[in-house]
Design a protein around this motif. Sequence first.
Motif, PDB file in Angstrom:
ATOM      1  N   MET A   1       0.849  -1.159   0.000  1.00 53.42           N
ATOM      2  CA  MET A   1       0.000   0.000   0.000  1.00 53.42           C
ATOM      3  C   MET A   1       0.905   1.236   0.000  1.00 53.42           C
ATOM      4  SD  MET A   1      -2.646   1.187   2.968  1.00 53.42           S
ATOM      5  CE  MET A   1      -1.440   1.406   4.236  1.00 53.42           C
ATOM      6  N   TYR A   2       0.530   2.216  -0.792  1.00 53.03           N
ATOM      7  CA  TYR A   2       1.288   3.462  -0.822  1.00 53.03           C
ATOM      8  C   TYR A   2       0.953   4.301   0.401  1.00 53.03           C
ATOM      9  CZ  TYR A   2       2.827   2.656  -5.591  1.00 53.03           C
ATOM     10  OH  TYR A   2       3.428   2.142  -6.700  1.00 53.03           O
ATOM     11  N   VAL A   3       1.983   4.751   1.099  1.00 52.53           N
ATOM     12  CA  VAL A   3       1.772   5.655   2.221  1.00 52.53           C
ATOM     13  C   VAL A   3       2.085   7.087   1.816  1.00 52.53           C
ATOM     14  CG1 VAL A   3       2.066   3.973   4.061  1.00 52.53           C
ATOM     15  CG2 VAL A   3       4.056   5.140   3.149  1.00 52.53           C
ATOM     16  N   CYS A   4       2.960   7.270   0.848  1.00 58.10           N
ATOM     17  CA  CYS A   4       3.290   8.601   0.336  1.00 58.10           C
ATOM     18  C   CYS A   4       2.982   8.616  -1.160  1.00 58.10           C
ATOM     19  CB  CYS A   4       4.765   8.927   0.591  1.00 58.10           C
ATOM     20  SG  CYS A   4       5.257  10.539  -0.029  1.00 58.10           S
ATOM     21  N   LEU A   5       1.862   9.209  -1.493  1.00 56.22           N
ATOM     22  CA  LEU A   5       1.455   9.253  -2.896  1.00 56.22           C
ATOM     23  C   LEU A   5       2.310  10.229  -3.699  1.00 56.22           C
ATOM     24  CD1 LEU A   5      -2.414   9.178  -2.477  1.00 56.22           C
ATOM     25  CD2 LEU A   5      -0.901   7.300  -3.084  1.00 56.22           C
ATOM     26  N   CYS A   6       2.767  11.290  -3.079  1.00 59.71           N
ATOM     27  CA  CYS A   6       3.567  12.298  -3.790  1.00 59.71           C
ATOM     28  C   CYS A   6       4.862  11.711  -4.343  1.00 59.71           C
ATOM     29  CB  CYS A   6       3.905  13.471  -2.865  1.00 59.71           C
ATOM     30  SG  CYS A   6       2.470  14.362  -2.248  1.00 59.71           S
ATOM     31  N   ASN A   7       5.466  10.800  -3.589  1.00 62.40           N
ATOM     32  CA  ASN A   7       6.746  10.212  -3.996  1.00 62.40           C
ATOM     33  C   ASN A   7       6.655   8.722  -4.299  1.00 62.40           C
ATOM     34  OD1 ASN A   7       8.400  12.601  -3.682  1.00 62.40           O
ATOM     35  ND2 ASN A   7       7.993  12.393  -1.506  1.00 62.40           N
ATOM     36  N   ALA A   8       5.449   8.183  -4.296  1.00 65.26           N
ATOM     37  CA  ALA A   8       5.205   6.764  -4.601  1.00 65.26           C
ATOM     38  C   ALA A   8       6.022   5.841  -3.697  1.00 65.26           C
ATOM     39  CB  ALA A   8       5.475   6.463  -6.063  1.00 65.26           C
ATOM     40  N   ILE A   9       5.941   6.076  -2.375  1.00 70.05           N
ATOM     41  CA  ILE A   9       6.645   5.268  -1.392  1.00 70.05           C
ATOM     42  C   ILE A   9       5.639   4.346  -0.715  1.00 70.05           C
ATOM     43  CG2 ILE A   9       8.072   5.284   0.692  1.00 70.05           C
ATOM     44  CD1 ILE A   9       9.444   6.602  -1.688  1.00 70.05           C
ATOM     45  N   SER A  10       5.929   3.064  -0.708  1.00 74.82           N
ATOM     46  CA  SER A  10       5.015   2.090  -0.110  1.00 74.82           C
ATOM     47  C   SER A  10       5.400   1.792   1.329  1.00 74.82           C
ATOM     48  CB  SER A  10       5.026   0.792  -0.909  1.00 74.82           C
ATOM     49  OG  SER A  10       6.266   0.149  -0.763  1.00 74.82           O
ATOM     50  N   ARG A  30      14.110  10.250   6.799  1.00 73.55           N
ATOM     51  CA  ARG A  30      13.953  11.054   5.578  1.00 73.55           C
ATOM     52  C   ARG A  30      15.238  11.142   4.763  1.00 73.55           C
ATOM     53  NH1 ARG A  30      10.941  16.464   6.879  1.00 73.55           N
ATOM     54  NH2 ARG A  30      11.123  16.619   4.628  1.00 73.55           N
ATOM     55  N   HIS A  31      16.385  10.829   5.360  1.00 75.80           N
ATOM     56  CA  HIS A  31      17.631  10.799   4.600  1.00 75.80           C
ATOM     57  C   HIS A  31      17.668   9.597   3.658  1.00 75.80           C
ATOM     58  CE1 HIS A  31      19.676  14.109   6.549  1.00 75.80           C
ATOM     59  NE2 HIS A  31      19.257  13.651   7.723  1.00 75.80           N
ATOM     60  N   PHE A  32      16.931   8.559   4.013  1.00 73.51           N
ATOM     61  CA  PHE A  32      16.908   7.335   3.212  1.00 73.51           C
ATOM     62  C   PHE A  32      15.700   7.256   2.280  1.00 73.51           C
ATOM     63  CE2 PHE A  32      18.953   6.197   7.303  1.00 73.51           C
ATOM     64  CZ  PHE A  32      20.230   5.985   6.819  1.00 73.51           C
ATOM     65  N   VAL A  33      14.575   7.817   2.702  1.00 70.87           N
ATOM     66  CA  VAL A  33      13.333   7.743   1.937  1.00 70.87           C
ATOM     67  C   VAL A  33      12.707   9.140   1.889  1.00 70.87           C
ATOM     68  CG1 VAL A  33      11.075   6.628   1.759  1.00 70.87           C
ATOM     69  CG2 VAL A  33      12.955   5.413   2.803  1.00 70.87           C
ATOM     70  N   PRO A  34      12.388   9.640   0.712  1.00 69.66           N
ATOM     71  CA  PRO A  34      11.820  10.989   0.620  1.00 69.66           C
ATOM     72  C   PRO A  34      10.329  11.028   0.974  1.00 69.66           C
ATOM     73  CG  PRO A  34      11.990  10.046  -1.564  1.00 69.66           C
ATOM     74  CD  PRO A  34      12.605   9.046  -0.605  1.00 69.66           C
ATOM     75  N   VAL A  35      10.027  11.044   2.250  1.00 71.84           N
ATOM     76  CA  VAL A  35       8.634  11.111   2.692  1.00 71.84           C
ATOM     77  C   VAL A  35       8.391  12.412   3.449  1.00 71.84           C
ATOM     78  CG1 VAL A  35       8.261   8.617   2.823  1.00 71.84           C
ATOM     79  CG2 VAL A  35       9.177   9.822   4.789  1.00 71.84           C
ATOM     80  N   GLY A  36       7.165  12.909   3.359  1.00 70.35           N
ATOM     81  CA  GLY A  36       6.764  14.072   4.134  1.00 70.35           C
ATOM     82  C   GLY A  36       7.358  15.381   3.676  1.00 70.35           C
ATOM     83  N   ASN A  37       7.846  15.453   2.446  1.00 68.53           N
ATOM     84  CA  ASN A  37       8.462  16.693   2.008  1.00 68.53           C
ATOM     85  C   ASN A  37       7.607  17.488   1.022  1.00 68.53           C
ATOM     86  OD1 ASN A  37       8.789  14.993  -0.120  1.00 68.53           O
ATOM     87  ND2 ASN A  37      11.004  15.178  -0.270  1.00 68.53           N
ATOM     88  N   CYS A  39       3.236  17.258   0.503  1.00 67.87           N
ATOM     89  CA  CYS A  39       1.948  17.607   1.121  1.00 67.87           C
ATOM     90  C   CYS A  39       1.914  17.301   2.619  1.00 67.87           C
ATOM     91  CB  CYS A  39       0.793  16.913   0.407  1.00 67.87           C
ATOM     92  SG  CYS A  39       0.623  15.161   0.772  1.00 67.87           S
ATOM     93  N   GLY A  40       2.710  16.320   3.082  1.00 64.67           N
ATOM     94  CA  GLY A  40       2.797  16.005   4.502  1.00 64.67           C
ATOM     95  C   GLY A  40       1.730  15.074   5.040  1.00 64.67           C
ATOM     96  N   LYS A  41       0.839  14.591   4.197  1.00 69.76           N
ATOM     97  CA  LYS A  41      -0.241  13.716   4.665  1.00 69.76           C
ATOM     98  C   LYS A  41       0.258  12.339   5.090  1.00 69.76           C
ATOM     99  CE  LYS A  41      -3.891  15.944   2.053  1.00 69.76           C
ATOM    100  NZ  LYS A  41      -4.927  15.791   1.029  1.00 69.76           N
ATOM    101  N   CYS A  42       1.438  11.958   4.676  1.00 77.39           N
ATOM    102  CA  CYS A  42       1.964  10.626   4.974  1.00 77.39           C
ATOM    103  C   CYS A  42       2.716  10.563   6.298  1.00 77.39           C
ATOM    104  CB  CYS A  42       2.885  10.168   3.854  1.00 77.39           C
ATOM    105  SG  CYS A  42       4.344  11.218   3.636  1.00 77.39           S
ATOM    106  N   ILE A  43       3.010  11.681   6.896  1.00 78.81           N
ATOM    107  CA  ILE A  43       3.893  11.715   8.064  1.00 78.81           C
ATOM    108  C   ILE A  43       3.381  10.833   9.199  1.00 78.81           C
ATOM    109  CG2 ILE A  43       4.826  13.201   9.880  1.00 78.81           C
ATOM    110  CD1 ILE A  43       5.075  15.397   7.752  1.00 78.81           C
ATOM    111  N   ARG A  44       2.117  10.928   9.521  1.00 81.17           N
ATOM    112  CA  ARG A  44       1.567  10.130  10.627  1.00 81.17           C
ATOM    113  C   ARG A  44       1.674   8.640  10.336  1.00 81.17           C
ATOM    114  NH1 ARG A  44      -4.093  11.808  12.398  1.00 81.17           N
ATOM    115  NH2 ARG A  44      -2.906  13.409  13.439  1.00 81.17           N
ATOM    116  N   ALA A  45       1.309   8.227   9.132  1.00 79.49           N
ATOM    117  CA  ALA A  45       1.356   6.803   8.778  1.00 79.49           C
ATOM    118  C   ALA A  45       2.793   6.285   8.780  1.00 79.49           C
ATOM    119  CB  ALA A  45       0.718   6.577   7.413  1.00 79.49           C
TER     120      ALA A  45
END
Length: 64
Positions: A1-10, A30-37, A39-45
Amino acid sequence: MYVCLCNAISDKTVREVVRRYQPVSFQQLRHFVPVGNQCGKCIRAVREIMNDEMQNLPLYDEIA
């Protein structure tokens, strides 16, 4: 399941990164995976996934 749609991170990708690199903070993750940079909707998940995986990691005594 994708948790970060902006960067297509599952969730699988996040779990693998946490197991492999064992980041101690969300910022370090975040140094290893570009999440939350964007829209920020994925941060909690992503934080929940990270915390869940960190609890399931074996202790160093169990590895050796």
